[in-house]
Design a protein around this motif. Structure first.
Motif, PDB file in Angstrom:
ATOM      1  N   ASP A   1      45.756  24.158-107.226  1.00  0.00           N
ATOM      2  CA  ASP A   1      47.179  24.082-107.823  1.00  0.00           C
ATOM      3  C   ASP A   1      47.258  24.825-109.064  1.00  0.00           C
ATOM      4  OD1 ASP A   1      46.004  22.585-110.115  1.00  0.00           O
ATOM      5  OD2 ASP A   1      46.991  20.384-109.089  1.00  0.00           O
ATOM      6  N   TYR A   2      48.568  24.885-109.594  1.00  0.00           N
ATOM      7  CA  TYR A   2      48.716  25.634-110.744  1.00  0.00           C
ATOM      8  C   TYR A   2      48.047  25.289-111.890  1.00  0.00           C
ATOM      9  CZ  TYR A   2      51.294  26.107-115.291  1.00  0.00           C
ATOM     10  OH  TYR A   2      51.406  26.342-116.551  1.00  0.00           O
ATOM     11  N   GLN A   3      47.611  23.898-112.237  1.00  0.00           N
ATOM     12  CA  GLN A   3      46.971  23.614-113.553  1.00  0.00           C
ATOM     13  C   GLN A   3      45.424  24.297-113.292  1.00  0.00           C
ATOM     14  OE1 GLN A   3      48.198  22.349-116.245  1.00  0.00           O
ATOM     15  NE2 GLN A   3      46.031  23.008-117.198  1.00  0.00           N
ATOM     16  N   GLN A   4      44.864  23.943-112.173  1.00  0.00           N
ATOM     17  CA  GLN A   4      43.468  24.569-111.691  1.00  0.00           C
ATOM     18  C   GLN A   4      43.369  25.925-112.166  1.00  0.00           C
ATOM     19  OE1 GLN A   4      43.421  22.639-107.979  1.00  0.00           O
ATOM     20  NE2 GLN A   4      41.852  21.296-108.397  1.00  0.00           N
ATOM     21  N   ILE A   5      44.133  26.671-111.672  1.00  0.00           N
ATOM     22  CA  ILE A   5      44.154  28.232-111.760  1.00  0.00           C
ATOM     23  C   ILE A   5      44.565  28.435-113.246  1.00  0.00           C
ATOM     24  CG2 ILE A   5      45.591  30.445-111.556  1.00  0.00           C
ATOM     25  CD1 ILE A   5      46.451  28.922-108.897  1.00  0.00           C
ATOM     26  N   ASN A   6      45.299  27.667-114.022  1.00  0.00           N
ATOM     27  CA  ASN A   6      45.403  27.887-115.349  1.00  0.00           C
ATOM     28  C   ASN A   6      44.125  27.768-116.078  1.00  0.00           C
ATOM     29  OD1 ASN A   6      47.265  28.087-117.745  1.00  0.00           O
ATOM     30  ND2 ASN A   6      46.151  26.223-118.169  1.00  0.00           N
TER      31      ASN A   6
ATOM     32  N   GLN B   1      39.067  29.342-118.838  1.00  0.00           N
ATOM     33  CA  GLN B   1      37.424  29.131-118.970  1.00  0.00           C
ATOM     34  C   GLN B   1      36.937  30.432-118.730  1.00  0.00           C
ATOM     35  OE1 GLN B   1      35.793  26.937-115.515  1.00  0.00           O
ATOM     36  NE2 GLN B   1      33.640  26.786-116.420  1.00  0.00           N
ATOM     37  N   GLN B   2      37.330  31.338-118.001  1.00  0.00           N
ATOM     38  CA  GLN B   2      36.674  32.728-117.563  1.00  0.00           C
ATOM     39  C   GLN B   2      37.146  33.455-118.929  1.00  0.00           C
ATOM     40  OE1 GLN B   2      34.741  33.393-115.170  1.00  0.00           O
ATOM     41  NE2 GLN B   2      34.382  35.530-115.858  1.00  0.00           N
ATOM     42  N   PHE B   3      38.301  33.369-119.334  1.00  0.00           N
ATOM     43  CA  PHE B   3      38.624  34.338-120.556  1.00  0.00           C
ATOM     44  C   PHE B   3      39.255  33.285-121.787  1.00  0.00           C
ATOM     45  CE2 PHE B   3      39.578  36.439-116.600  1.00  0.00           C
ATOM     46  CZ  PHE B   3      38.698  37.524-116.702  1.00  0.00           C
ATOM     47  N   PRO B   4      38.174  33.007-122.521  1.00  0.00           N
ATOM     48  CA  PRO B   4      38.711  32.055-123.548  1.00  0.00           C
ATOM     49  C   PRO B   4      39.641  32.897-124.656  1.00  0.00           C
ATOM     50  CG  PRO B   4      36.254  31.993-123.309  1.00  0.00           C
ATOM     51  CD  PRO B   4      36.870  33.133-122.461  1.00  0.00           C
TER      52      PRO B   4
ATOM     53  N   GLU C   1      55.484  26.232-123.854  1.00  0.00           N
ATOM     54  CA  GLU C   1      56.406  24.907-124.144  1.00  0.00           C
ATOM     55  C   GLU C   1      56.465  24.459-122.957  1.00  0.00           C
ATOM     56  OE1 GLU C   1      59.980  26.299-125.681  1.00  0.00           O
ATOM     57  OE2 GLU C   1      59.071  27.749-127.181  1.00  0.00           O
ATOM     58  N   GLU C   2      56.697  22.822-123.064  1.00  0.00           N
ATOM     59  CA  GLU C   2      56.806  22.294-121.747  1.00  0.00           C
ATOM     60  C   GLU C   2      58.090  22.958-121.211  1.00  0.00           C
ATOM     61  OE1 GLU C   2      55.184  19.755-120.507  1.00  0.00           O
ATOM     62  OE2 GLU C   2      53.577  20.217-122.109  1.00  0.00           O
ATOM     63  N   SER C   3      57.900  23.204-119.814  1.00  0.00           N
ATOM     64  CA  SER C   3      58.840  23.766-118.825  1.00  0.00           C
ATOM     65  C   SER C   3      58.793  23.153-117.571  1.00  0.00           C
ATOM     66  CB  SER C   3      58.632  25.010-118.866  1.00  0.00           C
ATOM     67  OG  SER C   3      59.739  25.889-118.199  1.00  0.00           O
ATOM     68  N   GLN C   4      59.927  23.387-116.780  1.00  0.00           N
ATOM     69  CA  GLN C   4      59.919  23.075-115.424  1.00  0.00           C
ATOM     70  C   GLN C   4      59.170  24.039-114.560  1.00  0.00           C
ATOM     71  OE1 GLN C   4      60.944  20.390-113.601  1.00  0.00           O
ATOM     72  NE2 GLN C   4      61.769  19.244-115.453  1.00  0.00           N
ATOM     73  N   GLU C   5      59.184  25.411-115.242  1.00  0.00           N
ATOM     74  CA  GLU C   5      58.647  26.565-114.570  1.00  0.00           C
ATOM     75  C   GLU C   5      57.012  26.404-114.638  1.00  0.00           C
ATOM     76  OE1 GLU C   5      60.372  30.456-115.542  1.00  0.00           O
ATOM     77  OE2 GLU C   5      61.246  29.441-116.895  1.00  0.00           O
ATOM     78  N   GLN C   6      56.426  26.856-113.480  1.00  0.00           N
ATOM     79  CA  GLN C   6      54.924  26.928-113.556  1.00  0.00           C
ATOM     80  C   GLN C   6      54.643  28.420-113.827  1.00  0.00           C
ATOM     81  OE1 GLN C   6      53.513  24.878-110.192  1.00  0.00           O
ATOM     82  NE2 GLN C   6      53.756  22.876-111.124  1.00  0.00           N
ATOM     83  N   PHE C   7      54.135  28.690-114.842  1.00  0.00           N
ATOM     84  CA  PHE C   7      53.876  29.983-115.346  1.00  0.00           C
ATOM     85  C   PHE C   7      52.829  30.058-116.190  1.00  0.00           C
ATOM     86  CE2 PHE C   7      56.677  29.214-118.535  1.00  0.00           C
ATOM     87  CZ  PHE C   7      56.141  29.825-119.751  1.00  0.00           C
TER      88      PHE C   7
ATOM     89  N   GLU D   1      37.970  36.856-107.231  1.00  0.00           N
ATOM     90  CA  GLU D   1      37.652  35.923-107.421  1.00  0.00           C
ATOM     91  C   GLU D   1      37.486  35.044-105.866  1.00  0.00           C
ATOM     92  OE1 GLU D   1      34.927  32.996-109.235  1.00  0.00           O
ATOM     93  OE2 GLU D   1      35.525  34.877-109.733  1.00  0.00           O
ATOM     94  N   GLN D   2      36.523  34.731-105.406  1.00  0.00           N
ATOM     95  CA  GLN D   2      36.415  34.276-104.027  1.00  0.00           C
ATOM     96  C   GLN D   2      37.543  33.209-103.701  1.00  0.00           C
ATOM     97  OE1 GLN D   2      35.002  36.115-101.984  1.00  0.00           O
ATOM     98  NE2 GLN D   2      34.608  35.304-100.328  1.00  0.00           N
ATOM     99  N   ASP D   3      37.722  32.109-104.645  1.00  0.00           N
ATOM    100  CA  ASP D   3      38.491  31.003-104.194  1.00  0.00           C
ATOM    101  C   ASP D   3      39.885  31.292-104.864  1.00  0.00           C
ATOM    102  OD1 ASP D   3      37.533  30.674-106.867  1.00  0.00           O
ATOM    103  OD2 ASP D   3      37.452  28.575-106.837  1.00  0.00           O
ATOM    104  N   LEU D   4      40.259  32.355-105.170  1.00  0.00           N
ATOM    105  CA  LEU D   4      41.290  32.642-105.760  1.00  0.00           C
ATOM    106  C   LEU D   4      42.150  33.709-104.834  1.00  0.00           C
ATOM    107  CD1 LEU D   4      41.076  32.802-109.609  1.00  0.00           C
ATOM    108  CD2 LEU D   4      41.916  30.873-108.271  1.00  0.00           C
ATOM    109  N   LYS D   5      41.779  34.790-104.789  1.00  0.00           N
ATOM    110  CA  LYS D   5      42.298  35.966-103.696  1.00  0.00           C
ATOM    111  C   LYS D   5      43.527  36.247-103.925  1.00  0.00           C
ATOM    112  CE  LYS D   5      38.460  36.973-101.282  1.00  0.00           C
ATOM    113  NZ  LYS D   5      37.943  38.405-101.391  1.00  0.00           N
ATOM    114  N   PHE D   6      44.139  36.356-105.015  1.00  0.00           N
ATOM    115  CA  PHE D   6      45.765  36.687-105.334  1.00  0.00           C
ATOM    116  C   PHE D   6      45.623  38.295-105.115  1.00  0.00           C
ATOM    117  CE2 PHE D   6      45.675  33.005-107.843  1.00  0.00           C
ATOM    118  CZ  PHE D   6      46.985  32.603-107.768  1.00  0.00           C
ATOM    119  N   ASP D   7      45.981  38.463-103.791  1.00  0.00           N
ATOM    120  CA  ASP D   7      45.868  39.881-103.208  1.00  0.00           C
ATOM    121  C   ASP D   7      47.274  40.674-103.179  1.00  0.00           C
ATOM    122  OD1 ASP D   7      46.485  38.718-100.987  1.00  0.00           O
ATOM    123  OD2 ASP D   7      44.995  39.333 -99.650  1.00  0.00           O
TER     124      ASP D   7
END
Length: 75
Positions: free
Chosen positions: A2-7, A12-15, A22-28, A46-52
């Motif tokens: 999900d979005y939070q796991q990707i975030n 974690q990878q890029f501190p 800000e709190e928002s309805q949008e997920q970005f 990244e093997q488990d992401l694969k945004f291609d």
């Protein structure tokens, strides 16, 4: 994944790269633009992401006193 796991994976990878949002309805995930290429390559290879696929790229003018933004919709 999900979005939070990707975030969290990016943070974690890029501190310090994920910007506070800000709190928002949008997920970005706001990123420091100087790290965009490294993050994009991580998301693609990244093997488990694969945004291609870039679905949409949008320029956003937030007004006179703010910088322009570019928003990418990835799949």
């Amino acid at each position: 994944m999900d979005y939070q796991q990707i975030n969290d994976r990016i943070a974690q990878q890029f501190p310090g790269v994920v910007l506070d949002q800000e709190e928002s309805q949008e997920q970005f995930i706001g990123l420091d633009p100087k790290n965009w290429l490294d993050v994009a390559q991580f998301l693609q290879y990244e093997q488990d992401l694969k945004f291609d696929s870039l679905e949409c790229i949008t320029g956003v003018d937030l007004g006179e006193d703010q910088e322009l933004e570019v928003r990418y919709n990835l799949h």
